[in-house]
Design an enzyme around this catalytic site. Structure first.
Site, PDB file in Angstrom:
ATOM      1  N   LYS A 186       4.557  -9.638  -2.671  1.00 54.33           N
ATOM      2  CA  LYS A 186       3.939  -9.777  -4.009  1.00 54.33           C
ATOM      3  C   LYS A 186       4.191 -11.175  -4.585  1.00 54.33           C
ATOM      4  O   LYS A 186       4.881 -11.990  -3.976  1.00 54.33           O
ATOM      5  CB  LYS A 186       4.457  -8.685  -4.951  1.00 54.33           C
ATOM      6  CG  LYS A 186       4.285  -7.273  -4.403  1.00 54.33           C
ATOM      7  CD  LYS A 186       2.820  -6.857  -4.235  1.00 54.33           C
ATOM      8  CE  LYS A 186       2.639  -5.751  -3.229  1.00 54.33           C
ATOM      9  NZ  LYS A 186       2.656  -4.400  -3.722  1.00 54.33           N
TER      10      LYS A 186
HETATM   11  C1  LIG Z   1       2.623  -2.968  -3.578  1.00 50.18           C
HETATM   12  C2  LIG Z   1       1.784  -2.064  -4.360  1.00 50.18           C
HETATM   13  C3  LIG Z   1       2.279  -0.839  -4.854  1.00 50.18           C
HETATM   14  C4  LIG Z   1       3.617  -0.282  -4.495  1.00 50.18           C
HETATM   15  O1  LIG Z   1       4.664  -1.123  -4.736  1.00 50.18           O
HETATM   16  P1  LIG Z   1       6.122  -0.785  -4.152  1.00 50.18           P
HETATM   17  O2  LIG Z   1       7.010  -1.675  -4.954  1.00 50.18           O
HETATM   18  O3  LIG Z   1       6.099  -1.139  -2.707  1.00 50.18           O
HETATM   19  O4  LIG Z   1       6.392   0.653  -4.375  1.00 50.18           O
HETATM   20  C5  LIG Z   1       1.446  -0.087  -5.664  1.00 50.18           C
HETATM   21  N1  LIG Z   1       0.205  -0.496  -5.955  1.00 50.18           N
HETATM   22  C6  LIG Z   1      -0.308  -1.640  -5.493  1.00 50.18           C
HETATM   23  C7  LIG Z   1      -1.697  -2.045  -5.871  1.00 50.18           C
HETATM   24  C8  LIG Z   1       0.463  -2.453  -4.669  1.00 50.18           C
HETATM   25  O5  LIG Z   1      -0.066  -3.578  -4.164  1.00 50.18           O
END
Ligand SMILES: *Cc1c(COP(=O)(O)O)cnc(C)c1O
Length: 402
Positions: A186
Site C-alpha cells: 500500500k
Molecule cells: C489491501 C486491501 C484490503 C485489506 O487490507 P489488509 O490490511 O490486508 O487487511 C481491503 N480492501 C482493499 C481495497 C485493499 O486493497
C-alpha cells in the site's frame, strides 16, 4: 524482479522503530495513540482507531454500524476480497454493483437502478487511488436509509473534488466511516496494519473497545457482575460488555506508521511522477488504454496506488499469460487486480452469483494488467517497464510470416 508494489523503508523509519523496541511498552500504547492522532489530522477525520489490518477495520465498521443477518451490503466487484468478506463475517449478505467502465469504480447509476430495500451499507472502493463518485453514491444510499463506508485502502493521501473544492479521502462528509490498510504494497506501511476513521464519537469508542475483546476499564461505565458480593473493584477489575476480538496493533508498527506518514506526501509525489511518465508513453499506443480518473481536476491529488493498463490482447494476437511471460523475461512481473469478487468459488457457491452479474468489471478483468508502481522505483526501472511494454505491443498477426 519488479513487482507491482513494494514498501519504501528509510533509515529514519528503522531508527524510529528501534527506539520503541528498546522501551517498556511494545504493544498498543503511546505510539499507537500518537499515530491515531496524526493520522486523523492528516485525513481530516475526528477519530482514527488503529488495528492489526484493514480487514479487521472493515469488520469493526460492520459491528459498530450494527449490521447483521437480514442486511445486504453492496460493494464493487473490482476490489480485494476483504471489502465484501466483512459483510459475511457478521451474517449479512455481500452483494456487488457493477463498475463505471471509465473509472473502474462502483457506478452510482447502477447503484440506483439495482437498489434493494434490505441494503444497509454501501462500501465504496477507491480503486487504484482514483476517487469513486462519493457525492452521488452518498445521495443514493442516504436517501434510502443506508450508510456509506469508504474502503480507502488504495486512496490514502488522495483527494475528492466536489464543486471545485478538494476533500481528503477519509475526511469528507459523503462517507460515515473509512478504512485504510498498511500492508507493504500500500501507499505506506506498518508491515501489517489498518485504520478505521470516523467523525462519529460513539462508533469510535465502540471500535476501540471491540479491538480488545469488548473490555471496559472505566469505572463510570461498570455495570457489575450481577451480585453485591462481587462488588469489590480493585486494580485488576475489568468488564467484558460486548463480544470483541484481538485486533490490536503493536507500538513498534505504529512507530513505523508515524514515520511513514511523515514521508507520505513525498512518496505520493513520486507515484504521480511515475504515472505521468507511463501515461505519456502509453497513451499513444493503439493497443493500450491508460487509466482515467473520475475528474481531471483530481489528477495532481490522486493517491495512485495502482497503474492499471487495459491491453487489447485480441488485436495483438497473444494471450495475457503469454504476454506476461514475455514481460517476466525482462524482469517485470505483471499483476492483475482484481479477479471480480463475485466470480470467486465461495461467492458463487454461497450466493449463486456468476458470470454476467457485473459485465463491466468482468470485461476489465479480461484486459487489465497492473504495472510496477511504487515510490522507491527509480527512473531506469520506469524506463525499462515502458520500453518492455511497448515492445510487446506489436501485433503478432502483422509480423511477416515465413
Ligand atoms: C489491501 C486491501 C484490503 C485489506 O487490507 P489488509 O490490511 O490486508 O487487511 C481491503 N480492501 C482493499 C481495497 C485493499 O486493497
Amino acid at each position: 524482479m519488479l513487482y507491482y508494489g513494494r514498501q519504501s523503508i528509510s533509515e529514519e523509519d528503522i531508527q524510529f522503530v528501534s527506539s520503541v523496541l528498546r522501551g517498556d511498552l511494545i504493544t498498543t500504547g503511546p505510539m499507537a495513540a500518537q499515530f491515531e492522532t496524526e493520522f486523523a489530522k492528516y485525513v481530516g477525520a475526528k477519530h482514527a482507531v488503529a488495528v492489526c489490518n484493514a480487514t479487521a477495520a472493515l469488520h469493526l465498521a460492520m459491528l459498530v454500524a450494527k449490521i447483521g443477518a437480514g442486511d445486504r451490503i453492496v460493494t464493487s466487484p473490482n476490489t480485494f476480497l476483504a471489502s465484501a468478506n466483512c459483510a459475511a463475517y457478521v451474517g449479512a449478505t455481500p452483494d456487488f454493483i457493477d463498475i463505471d467502465p471509465l473509472t473502474y469504480n462502483l457506478s452510482p447509476d447502477a447503484l440506483r437502478e439495482t437498489w434493494q430495500p434490505d441494503t444497509k451499507a454501501v462500501i465504496a472502493v477507491h480503486y487504484a487511488g482514483g476517487s469513486a463518485d462519493m457525492r452521488a453514491i452518498a445521495e443514493v444510499a442516504r436517501e434510502r436509509g443506508a450508510i456509506v463506508i469508504e474502503d480507502a485502502c488504495h486512496a490514502l493521501g488522495g483527494s475528492l473534488e466536489v464543486d471545485g473544492q478538494f476533500h481528503r479521502i477519509g475526511g469528507h462528509r459523503w462517507a460515515d466511516m473509512a478504512t485504510f490498510s498498511f500492508h507493504p504494497v500500500k501507499n505506506m506501511t506498518t508491515g501489517e496494519g489498518g485504520m478505521l476513521v470516523t467523525d462519529n464519537d460513539e462508533w469510535a469508542q465502540q471500535a476501540r473497545t471491540l479491538r480488545t475483546h469488548g473490555i471496559v476499564r472505566q469505572p463510570s461505565q461498570f455495570v457489575g457482575l450481577g451480585s453485591p458480593e462481587f462488588d469489590e473493584k480493585g486494580g485488576w477489575y475489568y468488564e467484558m460488555q460486548s463480544l470483541g476480538y484481538n485486533y490490536r496493533i503493536t507500538d513498534f508498527q505504529c512507530a513505523l506508521g508515524l514515520s511513514q506518514l511523515r514521508r507520505l506526501d513525498s512518496m505520493l509525489r513520486r507515484r504521480r511522477e511515475i504515472v505521468a511518465m507511463y501515461n505519456e508513453a502509453f497513451s499513444k499506443c493503439p493497443f493500450l488504454k491508460v487509466p482515467r480518473l473520475r475528474n481531471e481536476l483530481e489528477e495532481p491529488l490522486s493517491a495512485w496506488h495502482l497503474y492499471t493498463l487495459q491491453v487489447d490482447f485480441e488485436a495483438l494476437g497473444v494471450t495475457r499469460v503469454e504476454w506476461a511471460a514475455e514481460l517476466r523475461t525482462a524482469g517485470i512481473e505483471a499483476h492483475v487486480l482484481y479477479i471480480p469478487v463475485h466470480l470467486q468459488p465461495w461467492y458463487r457457491q454461497s450466493y449463486g452469483y456468476g458470470v454476467g452479474k457485473c459485465p463491466h468489471a468482468e470485461r476489465l478483468y479480461q484486459r487489465a494488467v497492473c504495472l510496477p508502481l511504487f515510490a522507491a522505483m527509480c527512473d531506469d526501472e520506469v524506463q525499462l517497464v515502458i520500453s518492455s511494454v511497448l515492445s510487446l505491443c506489436r501485433p503478432k498477426s502483422k509480423q511477416p510470416s515465413v
